[in-house]
Design a protein around this motif. Structure first.
Motif, PDB file in Angstrom:
ATOM      1  N   SER A 159     -64.899  13.502 -28.229  1.00 32.97           N
ATOM      2  CA  SER A 159     -65.185  12.624 -27.093  1.00 32.97           C
ATOM      3  C   SER A 159     -65.508  13.432 -25.833  1.00 32.97           C
ATOM      4  O   SER A 159     -65.031  14.554 -25.645  1.00 32.97           O
ATOM      5  CB  SER A 159     -63.980  11.720 -26.819  1.00 32.97           C
ATOM      6  OG  SER A 159     -64.200  10.935 -25.659  1.00 32.97           O
ATOM      7  N   ARG A 160     -66.298  12.820 -24.953  1.00 31.76           N
ATOM      8  CA  ARG A 160     -66.560  13.378 -23.619  1.00 31.76           C
ATOM      9  C   ARG A 160     -65.739  12.676 -22.536  1.00 31.76           C
ATOM     10  O   ARG A 160     -65.911  12.964 -21.349  1.00 31.76           O
ATOM     11  CB  ARG A 160     -68.041  13.271 -23.275  1.00 31.76           C
ATOM     12  CG  ARG A 160     -68.917  14.303 -23.993  1.00 31.76           C
ATOM     13  CD  ARG A 160     -70.360  14.160 -23.599  1.00 31.76           C
ATOM     14  NE  ARG A 160     -71.206  15.176 -24.199  1.00 31.76           N
ATOM     15  CZ  ARG A 160     -71.605  16.302 -23.589  1.00 31.76           C
ATOM     16  NH1 ARG A 160     -71.213  16.528 -22.350  1.00 31.76           N
ATOM     17  NH2 ARG A 160     -72.387  17.166 -24.215  1.00 31.76           N
ATOM     18  N   ASP A 161     -64.868  11.781 -22.925  1.00 36.97           N
ATOM     19  CA  ASP A 161     -64.005  11.068 -21.985  1.00 36.97           C
ATOM     20  C   ASP A 161     -62.642  11.762 -21.947  1.00 36.97           C
ATOM     21  O   ASP A 161     -61.938  11.797 -22.958  1.00 36.97           O
ATOM     22  CB  ASP A 161     -63.839   9.613 -22.432  1.00 36.97           C
ATOM     23  CG  ASP A 161     -63.035   8.779 -21.449  1.00 36.97           C
ATOM     24  OD1 ASP A 161     -62.339   9.353 -20.591  1.00 36.97           O
ATOM     25  OD2 ASP A 161     -63.088   7.534 -21.559  1.00 36.97           O
ATOM     26  N   PRO A 162     -62.242  12.330 -20.807  1.00 33.47           N
ATOM     27  CA  PRO A 162     -60.952  13.022 -20.743  1.00 33.47           C
ATOM     28  C   PRO A 162     -59.766  12.140 -21.123  1.00 33.47           C
ATOM     29  O   PRO A 162     -58.734  12.663 -21.591  1.00 33.47           O
ATOM     30  CB  PRO A 162     -60.852  13.465 -19.280  1.00 33.47           C
ATOM     31  CG  PRO A 162     -62.263  13.503 -18.792  1.00 33.47           C
ATOM     32  CD  PRO A 162     -62.971  12.396 -19.526  1.00 33.47           C
ATOM     33  N   ASP A 163     -59.896  10.841 -20.930  1.00 38.54           N
ATOM     34  CA  ASP A 163     -58.795   9.937 -21.273  1.00 38.54           C
ATOM     35  C   ASP A 163     -58.761   9.610 -22.760  1.00 38.54           C
ATOM     36  O   ASP A 163     -57.791   9.023 -23.244  1.00 38.54           O
ATOM     37  CB  ASP A 163     -58.910   8.638 -20.470  1.00 38.54           C
ATOM     38  CG  ASP A 163     -58.712   8.857 -18.979  1.00 38.54           C
ATOM     39  OD1 ASP A 163     -57.922   9.755 -18.615  1.00 38.54           O
ATOM     40  OD2 ASP A 163     -59.358   8.151 -18.187  1.00 38.54           O
ATOM     41  N   VAL A 164     -59.804   9.952 -23.465  1.00 38.54           N
ATOM     42  CA  VAL A 164     -59.905   9.645 -24.892  1.00 38.54           C
ATOM     43  C   VAL A 164     -59.778  10.904 -25.753  1.00 38.54           C
ATOM     44  O   VAL A 164     -59.180  10.870 -26.832  1.00 38.54           O
ATOM     45  CB  VAL A 164     -61.243   8.937 -25.193  1.00 38.54           C
ATOM     46  CG1 VAL A 164     -61.445   8.749 -26.694  1.00 38.54           C
ATOM     47  CG2 VAL A 164     -61.299   7.591 -24.463  1.00 38.54           C
TER      48      VAL A 164
END
Length: 547
Positions: A159-164
């Protein structure tokens, strides 16, 4: 007025790296590089600026393990450094793992991924460790084809989402040793809830990850590696509680101190078999290909950072009436270090060129065989180079290089793990011999090296071609004469492997120099020729028959 030494400074770590930019122009399509270059430049600016300063300010913030909360509950919380928290965000947003799986650059996607890492990782305090295992876990799950685990983990690992985004651990080493994994004592037992693991993991890097791959021996299985199974483990449940495991302590290490390396006890840890209930060591092979490649790059970018600091400091340190950058002996020393750094860099990138083609199904049979040899050769050769170059870099700073708060000693302490992680030099040398048992493997690598040397035309590179061809001939002759003598073959495995590794590096340096000359032969191209010649002068043939 009292004298105070001006410390070394870093500029944009992409713009200032003429050699990296020339290499990328050679191997990447122009449109793909143009699309990537803005991000490389952004990371290069941060790497030489704010992140480098952050790393220096964060120097004393090692991970902290808190085993109990104030009310007596066992929590085993590991607090990582502030820079590591920022590194997690950077890794996700810039796709430091994801780029290799999105494949927007086609077969060059791995080159693009590692170029991004090469530029920024030297300022991220070895956050490359969990990223290497994350990349390795993703590759392994995809290769083994457990669809449920692929659907569960891959979108998070890439993922490129830090929260994911998740990172992964790799829990293989036990008290019985790390090299002979077949001696693992962890037991896997079935329960109504699923498989549970019982045992001790003696070294587990990046214990703060969300998942891990590990080995366990299902009850009733025989001894050795064949009796082990590969398991997928999520480290905490939805409520944040540890999955029936405890963190006994964090290891007090020489270097890589920001990596929370832990000693764990598994006491009924819920786990899912990745594929089957045996052949676990065989099934971790895709992971080792990836993590050993990351190890080679860790050596290359560590050497590059040491060089950047040493070269800048040489312009600022005045001794005996002149900057040491103007002293012929010091210039000669730096040139030798630069030659080794460039050889290591090209070798690491060569591994990724092959890896990218293999993953997309675009590699020839010869390229697939070559990758099997290049991976251990790159890891073992660059690991030894990194220790030598960073040690020399400390000396370039004189006494300041031995003082912790300059940040310079960390270069050597972090480099010292590189010949150990993912297999020691001797273990990897034996792996090279195992790879040679597959018909055509040595011939593929020899043809790869020989073809590259044969394409070099400029007479200024003649001594490089001669040294490379002589070393390759020597390695071939030694191998053929040793195949019938197992003791001699094993005893000389390290010298043989290092000869192959250095010969490959020399061929890559000569190839890059010839290409730069063909592009117009500017001063940078002349420098590349000089460094290739210097590398050849350092010695390529390491084979010495001893009693």
């Amino acid at each position: 007025m009292a004298f105070f030494q001006d410390p070394p400074r870093l500029g944009n770590q992409y713009d200032d790296d003429v050699f990296l930019r020339a290499y990328l122009r050679r191997v990447m399509p122009a449109d793909a590089l143009a699309a990537l270059e803005g991000e490389l430049r952004e990371l290069g600016e941060r790497s030489g600026g704010e992140l480098y300063r952050f790393e220096q300010a964060d120097r004393l913030n090692d991970p902290v393990l808190t085993q109990w909360d104030p009310w007596g509950n066992r929590i085993d919380h590991v607090e990582v450094s502030p820079l590591w928290k920022e590194a997690a965000v950077i890794a996700a947003r810039h796709g430091l793992v994801a780029t290799g799986y999105e494949r927007k650059q086609g077969a060059c996607s791995r080159v693009a991924q590692f170029a991004l890492n090469y530029v920024v990782q030297p300022s991220l305090d070895v956050y490359s460790c969990p990223l290497a295992m994350t990349d390795g876990a993703a590759a392994t799950l995809l290769a083994l084809g457990n669809q449920a685990l692929v659907e569960r983990a891959i979108p998070r690992l890439t993922s490129r989402d830090p929260d994911v985004m998740w990172t992964s651990g790799q829990w293989m080493t036990e008290r019985t040793g790390g090299s002979d994994v077949g001696l693992s004592e962890t037991v896997a037992r079935q329960s109504p809830e699923g498989w549970r693991l019982y045992g001790t993991k003696w070294f587990t890097s990046a214990v703060t990850s969300q998942m891990t791959l590990t080995l366990g021996r299902p009850e009733g299985n025989g001894p050795g590696g064949r009796g082990l199974a590969l398991f997928y483990v999520e480290i905490r449940d939805a409520a944040g509680r540890l999955n029936h495991l405890s963190v006994n302590r964090l290891k007090d290490k020489l270097g890589t101190r920001k990596v929370p390396t832990a000693e764990l006890t598994l006491d009924g840890t819920l786990a899912t078999p990745v594929v089957g209930l045996d052949s676990g060591i065989k099934n971790i092979t895709p992971m080792l290909t990836i993590t050993r490649t990351w190890n080679a790059f860790g050596a290359a970018w560590g050497m590059r950072r040491a060089m950047a600091l040493a070269q800048d400091f040489a312009t600022r340190r005045v001794q005996f009436g002149a900057a040491i950058a103007d002293k012929p002996l010091h210039v000669d020393t730096l040139a030798g270090m630069e030659a080794e750094t460039r050889g290591a860099t090209l070798m690491a990138f060569r591994a990724t060129e092959l890896l990218g083609k293999v993953e997309l199904g675009e590699a020839s049979e010869a390229e697939e065989l070559t990758l099997r040899l290049v991976t251990p050769l790159a890891k073992l050769t660059t690991g030894k180079q990194a220790v030598a170059v960073t040690s020399e870099a400390l000396e370039c700073f004189g006494g300041a290089g031995y003082v912790e708060d300059t940040g310079v000693p960390k270069l050597l302490r972090d480099a010292q793990v590189l010949p150990i992680w993912e297999g020691t030099t001797n273990v990897l040398s034996l792996d090279v011999l195992r790879a040679l048992k597959t018909d055509g493997t040595y011939q593929a690598l020899a043809a790869d090296i020989g073809g590259r040397l044969a394409a070099v035309r400029d007479p200024r590179l003649g001594r490089c071609v001669q040294a490379g061809q002589a070393a390759l001939t020597r390695a071939t002759d030694w191998l053929m004469s040793s195949l019938s003598e197992p003791t001699r073959l094993e005893a000389g495995a390290r010298r043989f492997a290092l000869t192959l590794g250095r010969t490959l590096q020399l061929s890559l340096l000569a190839e890059q120099a010839q290409w730069e000359l063909d592009q117009g032969g500017d001063l940078a191209a002349v420098d590349t020729v000089r460094y290739a010649r210097r590398f050849a002068a350092h010695g390529v043939d390491q084979i010495v028959d001893v009693d």
